[in-house]
Design an enzyme around this catalytic site. Structure first.
Site, mmCIF file in Angstrom:
data_model
loop_
_atom_site.group_PDB
_atom_site.id
_atom_site.type_symbol
_atom_site.label_atom_id
_atom_site.label_comp_id
_atom_site.label_asym_id
_atom_site.label_seq_id
_atom_site.Cartn_x
_atom_site.Cartn_y
_atom_site.Cartn_z
ATOM 1 N N TYR A 99 3.477 73.835 -22.848
ATOM 2 C CA TYR A 99 3.249 75.246 -22.498
ATOM 3 C C TYR A 99 1.787 75.467 -22.097
ATOM 4 O O TYR A 99 1.502 75.997 -21.026
ATOM 5 C CB TYR A 99 3.613 76.113 -23.701
ATOM 6 C CG TYR A 99 3.563 77.597 -23.441
ATOM 7 C CD1 TYR A 99 4.526 78.212 -22.631
ATOM 8 C CD2 TYR A 99 2.578 78.399 -24.008
ATOM 9 C CE1 TYR A 99 4.494 79.584 -22.400
ATOM 10 C CE2 TYR A 99 2.544 79.769 -23.784
ATOM 11 C CZ TYR A 99 3.500 80.353 -22.982
ATOM 12 O OH TYR A 99 3.467 81.712 -22.755
ATOM 13 N N ASP A 100 0.862 75.018 -22.963
ATOM 14 C CA ASP A 100 -0.568 75.298 -22.738
ATOM 15 C C ASP A 100 -1.059 74.651 -21.442
ATOM 16 O O ASP A 100 -1.687 75.306 -20.606
ATOM 17 C CB ASP A 100 -1.419 74.754 -23.894
ATOM 18 C CG ASP A 100 -1.053 75.343 -25.241
ATOM 19 O OD1 ASP A 100 -0.024 76.046 -25.324
ATOM 20 O OD2 ASP A 100 -1.797 75.097 -26.209
ATOM 21 N N ASN A 144 11.019 87.415 -36.312
ATOM 22 C CA ASN A 144 11.456 86.680 -37.516
ATOM 23 C C ASN A 144 11.247 87.522 -38.774
ATOM 24 O O ASN A 144 12.161 87.683 -39.585
ATOM 25 C CB ASN A 144 10.644 85.391 -37.684
ATOM 26 C CG ASN A 144 11.244 84.225 -36.914
ATOM 27 O OD1 ASN A 144 12.127 84.405 -36.104
ATOM 28 N ND2 ASN A 144 10.745 83.020 -37.180
ATOM 29 N N ASP A 226 -1.158 74.677 -34.505
ATOM 30 C CA ASP A 226 -1.035 76.136 -34.596
ATOM 31 C C ASP A 226 -2.447 76.740 -34.600
ATOM 32 O O ASP A 226 -3.247 76.427 -35.480
ATOM 33 C CB ASP A 226 -0.308 76.472 -35.898
ATOM 34 C CG ASP A 226 0.277 77.865 -35.913
ATOM 35 O OD1 ASP A 226 1.505 77.994 -35.838
ATOM 36 O OD2 ASP A 226 -0.512 78.824 -36.019
ATOM 37 N N ARG A 230 -6.879 84.218 -33.245
ATOM 38 C CA ARG A 230 -6.699 84.621 -31.855
ATOM 39 C C ARG A 230 -6.910 86.128 -31.736
ATOM 40 O O ARG A 230 -6.290 86.894 -32.457
ATOM 41 C CB ARG A 230 -5.292 84.266 -31.395
ATOM 42 C CG ARG A 230 -5.106 84.518 -29.925
ATOM 43 C CD ARG A 230 -3.707 84.244 -29.498
ATOM 44 N NE ARG A 230 -3.414 82.833 -29.405
ATOM 45 C CZ ARG A 230 -2.175 82.349 -29.502
ATOM 46 N NH1 ARG A 230 -1.170 83.140 -29.741
ATOM 47 N NH2 ARG A 230 -1.972 81.072 -29.362
HETATM 48 N N1 UDP Z 1 4.721 82.164 -37.962
HETATM 49 C C1 UDP Z 1 5.085 82.300 -39.299
HETATM 50 N N2 UDP Z 1 6.406 82.470 -39.606
HETATM 51 C C2 UDP Z 1 7.384 82.550 -38.648
HETATM 52 C C3 UDP Z 1 6.999 82.425 -37.279
HETATM 53 C C4 UDP Z 1 5.665 82.243 -36.976
HETATM 54 O O1 UDP Z 1 4.227 82.243 -40.201
HETATM 55 O O2 UDP Z 1 8.567 82.730 -39.017
HETATM 56 C C5 UDP Z 1 3.284 82.011 -37.642
HETATM 57 C C6 UDP Z 1 2.976 80.839 -36.691
HETATM 58 O O3 UDP Z 1 2.779 79.657 -37.427
HETATM 59 C C7 UDP Z 1 1.707 81.343 -36.022
HETATM 60 C C8 UDP Z 1 1.891 82.857 -35.959
HETATM 61 O O4 UDP Z 1 2.877 83.175 -36.947
HETATM 62 O O5 UDP Z 1 0.574 81.061 -36.813
HETATM 63 C C9 UDP Z 1 2.363 83.351 -34.608
HETATM 64 O O6 UDP Z 1 3.463 82.568 -34.225
HETATM 65 P P1 UDP Z 1 4.376 82.881 -32.975
HETATM 66 O O7 UDP Z 1 5.428 81.821 -32.931
HETATM 67 O O8 UDP Z 1 4.827 84.301 -33.003
HETATM 68 O O9 UDP Z 1 3.427 82.756 -31.700
HETATM 69 P P2 UDP Z 1 2.113 81.890 -31.335
HETATM 70 O O10 UDP Z 1 1.003 82.860 -31.402
HETATM 71 O O11 UDP Z 1 1.933 80.782 -32.335
HETATM 72 O O12 UDP Z 1 2.418 81.367 -29.985
#
Ligand code: UDP
Length: 265
Positions: A99-100, A144, A226, A230
């Site tokens: 993706y990145d 979620n 992760d 941000r």
């Molecule tokens: N995350 C979490 N629980 C979940 C889904 C995501 O703790 O059920 C965390 C994930 O590890 C990340 C942040 O929430 O640190 C945002 O994740 P997301 O998948 O929404 O998007 P990202 O910003 O990582 O692309």
């Protein structure tokens, strides 16, 4: 759908497309880590071949073209908040790289078409966005947590929950897209997102409070690469587009919770 001038076509952007258009918004690519990592080779193709095909379409039709890039081009950032001139810290061989790096290569293509052919480009770097119409199985954190809270199930925090994200309500984001497309002589890249920054644990606590849920927090492993923090610097969007998000996280979450409740989640 009722508008006789509206036409929907189902098309895979990794193949060329021949249509007549004035403007192109290229939003093709799954953005949830769960979905884009499901078929990583196709994810890179969607961003890279997709960019080439959409840029060729823009070139043929003389259309202005918008590219949805991402805060993921900054990777796990060492600069905070992230400004557009920060070049990022991306692992090119990790599970997020499809993706990145796909999105980074797409940016390269947009700027090369602009320099080489004069293509009229608008490149936006989108930060985490949420709102109604998200898929219940989207897999990203906001949907979620809301669905888990509505079912009184455990809220799955990955890692210690101290990593941060900045969440933009979808209507604010779309408003920024349209303003950018309607502005002449700016290419970007331009950050669009909400600069309000929250830890993932804070988000979980907010969702529990707003839903009145009995859910408990559980801590799972942090996914590889992760990003730890941000947050967008939106000075550019403020000065060029006179844009900033209007919807506070609590208000956007309430509407999104209602949406998932109406779906029967
Ligand atoms: N995350 C979490 N629980 C979940 C889904 C995501 O703790 O059920 C965390 C994930 O590890 C990340 C942040 O929430 O640190 C945002 O994740 P997301 O998948 O929404 O998007 P990202 O910003 O990582 O692309």
């Amino acid at each position: 759908m009722d508008n006789p001038k509206f036409e929907v076509m189902r098309h895979d952007v990794t193949f060329p497309l021949y249509v007549e258009v004035d403007e192109i918004y290229n939003l093709a690519c799954p953005a949830s880590p769960v979905h884009y990592q499901h078929d990583p080779v196709q994810t890179t193709k969607t961003s890279v071949h997709g960019a080439i095909n959409m840029l060729d379409l823009a070139r043929r039709t003389n259309a202005r073209i918008f590219q949805s890039s991402t805060s993921e081009v900054y990777g796990d950032p060492e600069v905070h908040p992230q400004t557009e001139d920060y070049r990022g810290s991306v692992n090119p061989i990790g599970p997020r790289a499809c993706y990145d790096e796909g999105k980074r290569c797409a940016e390269t293509l947009f700027f090369d078409y602009h320099r080489q052919y004069g293509t009229d480009i608008r490149v936006v770097r989108i930060f985490n966005t949420y709102g109604p119409n998200m898929h219940p199985n989207d897999g990203r954190v906001v949907s979620n947590f809301i669905i888990q809270a509505l079912k009184d199930e455990d809220i799955t925090i990955y890692g210690d929950g101290l990593q941060t994200r900045s969440f933009c309500y979808v209507d604010d984001l779309i408003d920024g897209f349209i303003r950018f497309m309607e502005t002449d002589d700016v290419t970007g890249p331009m950050n669009l997102g909400n600069p309000g920054e929250f830890t993932i644990k804070e988000l979980a606590e907010k969702v529990i409070q707003l839903t009145g849920s009995k859910s408990k927090l559980v801590y799972n492993d942090l996914p590889t690469d992760d990003p730890m923090q941000r947050c967008p610097d939106i000075s550019l969007a403020k000065s060029v587009l006179n844009w900033e998000p209007k919807v506070q996280l609590d208000d956007g979450l309430k509407v999104t919770i209602q949406y998932f409740q109406d779906l029967g989640c």
